[in-house]
Design a protein around this motif. Sequence first.
Motif, PDB file in Angstrom:
ATOM      1  N   PHE A 148      -3.034   4.556  -5.734  1.00 18.32           N
ATOM      2  CA  PHE A 148      -1.878   3.888  -5.114  1.00 18.32           C
ATOM      3  C   PHE A 148      -2.181   3.439  -3.688  1.00 18.32           C
ATOM      4  O   PHE A 148      -1.482   2.571  -3.147  1.00 18.32           O
ATOM      5  N   LEU A 149      -3.201   4.040  -3.053  1.00 19.45           N
ATOM      6  CA  LEU A 149      -3.510   3.694  -1.664  1.00 19.45           C
ATOM      7  C   LEU A 149      -3.911   2.231  -1.516  1.00 19.45           C
ATOM      8  O   LEU A 149      -3.793   1.655  -0.425  1.00 19.45           O
ATOM      9  N   TRP A 150      -4.384   1.619  -2.600  1.00 17.48           N
ATOM     10  CA  TRP A 150      -4.818   0.225  -2.529  1.00 17.48           C
ATOM     11  C   TRP A 150      -3.761  -0.741  -3.068  1.00 17.48           C
ATOM     12  O   TRP A 150      -4.014  -1.932  -3.157  1.00 17.48           O
ATOM     13  N   LYS A 151      -2.596  -0.235  -3.418  1.00 23.48           N
ATOM     14  CA  LYS A 151      -1.515  -1.086  -3.873  1.00 23.48           C
ATOM     15  C   LYS A 151      -0.656  -1.515  -2.688  1.00 23.48           C
ATOM     16  O   LYS A 151      -0.555  -0.807  -1.694  1.00 23.48           O
ATOM     17  N   SER A 152      -0.005  -2.671  -2.804  1.00 21.94           N
ATOM     18  CA  SER A 152       0.863  -3.151  -1.724  1.00 21.94           C
ATOM     19  C   SER A 152       2.134  -2.319  -1.668  1.00 21.94           C
ATOM     20  O   SER A 152       2.651  -1.860  -2.697  1.00 21.94           O
ATOM     21  N   THR A 153       2.640  -2.131  -0.456  1.00 26.43           N
ATOM     22  CA  THR A 153       3.803  -1.275  -0.268  1.00 26.43           C
ATOM     23  C   THR A 153       5.103  -1.950  -0.707  1.00 26.43           C
ATOM     24  O   THR A 153       5.982  -1.320  -1.284  1.00 26.43           O
ATOM     25  N   GLY A 154       5.251  -3.224  -0.381  1.00 22.83           N
ATOM     26  CA  GLY A 154       6.482  -3.913  -0.714  1.00 22.83           C
ATOM     27  C   GLY A 154       7.589  -3.720   0.299  1.00 22.83           C
ATOM     28  O   GLY A 154       8.724  -4.146   0.077  1.00 22.83           O
ATOM     29  N   TRP A 155       7.292  -3.092   1.450  1.00 20.44           N
ATOM     30  CA  TRP A 155       8.295  -2.913   2.494  1.00 20.44           C
ATOM     31  C   TRP A 155       7.627  -3.087   3.857  1.00 20.44           C
ATOM     32  O   TRP A 155       6.419  -2.927   3.997  1.00 20.44           O
ATOM     33  N   ASP A 156       8.449  -3.443   4.829  1.00 24.61           N
ATOM     34  CA  ASP A 156       7.957  -3.739   6.171  1.00 24.61           C
ATOM     35  C   ASP A 156       8.163  -2.540   7.089  1.00 24.61           C
ATOM     36  O   ASP A 156       9.114  -1.767   6.931  1.00 24.61           O
ATOM     37  N   MET A 157       7.280  -2.406   8.073  1.00 25.40           N
ATOM     38  CA  MET A 157       7.427  -1.385   9.100  1.00 25.40           C
ATOM     39  C   MET A 157       8.277  -1.934  10.241  1.00 25.40           C
ATOM     40  O   MET A 157       8.168  -3.105  10.607  1.00 25.40           O
ATOM     41  N   THR A 158       9.109  -1.074  10.798  1.00 26.59           N
ATOM     42  CA  THR A 158       9.962  -1.498  11.913  1.00 26.59           C
ATOM     43  C   THR A 158       9.186  -1.627  13.211  1.00 26.59           C
ATOM     44  O   THR A 158       9.610  -2.338  14.119  1.00 26.59           O
ATOM     45  N   PHE A 159       8.064  -0.927  13.324  1.00 31.14           N
ATOM     46  CA  PHE A 159       7.256  -0.982  14.543  1.00 31.14           C
ATOM     47  C   PHE A 159       5.816  -0.664  14.177  1.00 31.14           C
ATOM     48  O   PHE A 159       5.546   0.255  13.392  1.00 31.14           O
ATOM     49  N   SER A 160       4.881  -1.421  14.727  1.00 26.47           N
ATOM     50  CA  SER A 160       3.457  -1.148  14.518  1.00 26.47           C
ATOM     51  C   SER A 160       2.667  -1.779  15.658  1.00 26.47           C
ATOM     52  O   SER A 160       3.052  -2.835  16.181  1.00 26.47           O
ATOM     53  N   LEU A 161       1.591  -1.128  16.033  1.00 25.22           N
ATOM     54  CA  LEU A 161       0.752  -1.651  17.105  1.00 25.22           C
ATOM     55  C   LEU A 161      -0.079  -2.843  16.653  1.00 25.22           C
ATOM     56  O   LEU A 161      -0.419  -3.709  17.460  1.00 25.22           O
ATOM     57  N   LEU A 162      -0.415  -2.889  15.365  1.00 24.28           N
ATOM     58  CA  LEU A 162      -1.163  -4.003  14.796  1.00 24.28           C
ATOM     59  C   LEU A 162      -0.292  -4.703  13.763  1.00 24.28           C
ATOM     60  O   LEU A 162       0.648  -4.104  13.224  1.00 24.28           O
ATOM     61  N   PRO A 163      -0.589  -5.965  13.459  1.00 22.47           N
ATOM     62  CA  PRO A 163       0.260  -6.706  12.512  1.00 22.47           C
ATOM     63  C   PRO A 163       0.307  -6.043  11.140  1.00 22.47           C
ATOM     64  O   PRO A 163      -0.713  -5.600  10.601  1.00 22.47           O
ATOM     65  N   THR A 164       1.502  -5.993  10.563  1.00 25.64           N
ATOM     66  CA  THR A 164       1.696  -5.456   9.212  1.00 25.64           C
ATOM     67  C   THR A 164       2.657  -6.367   8.461  1.00 25.64           C
ATOM     68  O   THR A 164       3.429  -7.120   9.059  1.00 25.64           O
ATOM     69  N   SER A 165       2.606  -6.273   7.133  1.00 27.77           N
ATOM     70  CA  SER A 165       3.514  -7.041   6.277  1.00 27.77           C
ATOM     71  C   SER A 165       3.772  -6.239   5.010  1.00 27.77           C
ATOM     72  O   SER A 165       3.130  -5.213   4.758  1.00 27.77           O
TER      73      SER A 165
END
Length: 387
Positions: free
Chosen positions: A48-65
């Motif tokens: 599962f670690l290599w599967k996409s999460t499907g949800w966004d983080m509210t805060f991150s130091l680096l870009p996330t999607s």
Amino acid sequence: MALLQHQKSRNALLQILYVGVLLALVVTAALTARHNLQAQGILSGWNFLWKSTGWDMTFSLLPTSSSDPYWWVLLMGVLNTLFLGIIGLTFATLVGGLVGLARVSDNKAARLLGTIYLEIFRNIPLIVQVFFWYALANRLPSPRQAIEAGGALLSNRGIYLPGLNIAGWSVAAGFLTLALGLTLLLWLALARRFRRVPPVLRRRRGLAVMLVTLVTLAAIFFLGHTPGTPLLTLPELKGLNIRGGYRIQPEVYALAFAIAIYGGAYIGEIVRGGFIAVGTGQTEAAKALGLSEWQSFTRIRLPLAIRAMLPILTNQYVWLIKATTLGIVVGFADFFMVVASAITHSGQTLELIGILMAGFLIINFSLAAVMNRINRAIALKGHQNRS
């Protein structure tokens, strides 16, 4: 039978038996848990670690999607925890130092203020303080009525600061470079192997490390700057929101402020205890040598007090790092909140709890190892009488 007659042999066999029983219990528990999970239709494993999460983080130091894999989101959670922990520990140490100095001051007003601060913030639970500061942050003016001070804007959507117009990766690389430079400077100052080096050479090495760090930072920021855009970006009101600059979310600064205020009360008592541990004989000897009050404080009382504080400070720092998990109550995407969200979306409960425990063990063990190394480096070696 002859083997069992030896004490060492019996002890070794008992230890092997003890370890074997523990391993058998662990393996049995793991197999039972796996069987139960399979019976309920829950698959175990690490794919599962290599599967996409499907949800966004509210805060991150680096870009996330939402398309990022779980391993990347978990790594961002660890970075968020480290980021908040560093800020919280830094300001808690500064606040605690001021409170501790006020508590041992000869000034009655300073001692009274230090005592009042200590009794108030030490006796209110940290989670209550987090809720209070977060509620206060949400009661700030809206962006249209934002408070301006020195180019910064303060509103209920966060604190907007002037910043460099550079990519996110260069900001992270800059922080890492700065941390490595400070670590190297600290190592050059405290390592025993450099104590016999002439002071002039040590200063030159320190200046060289600072120069290399600054040049590296300049190169990272230059590479991260987008061509054709201004280097400095200022926050300004555009429409109903504030654009430009760096935004510090209310969740971030409210939680960091609560940890600094709460941790500063405990560190203040540690600082006070460290100065009390310094005997009056050292102070009297400094006066006899003709040292001024400032020289006596900086060269005798403070170094000896730091040696007495460090072992207790290590425990307090580790506790404050674990206190960052309270970010979940205000929606801050720390390591704990990311793991909780990942459990909800993936169902990999055991694996993610294992990752959570391993992550905090690594963070806290690393912090304790650094503090213990500093403690050993500055410890005064006593003299033992041998007969």
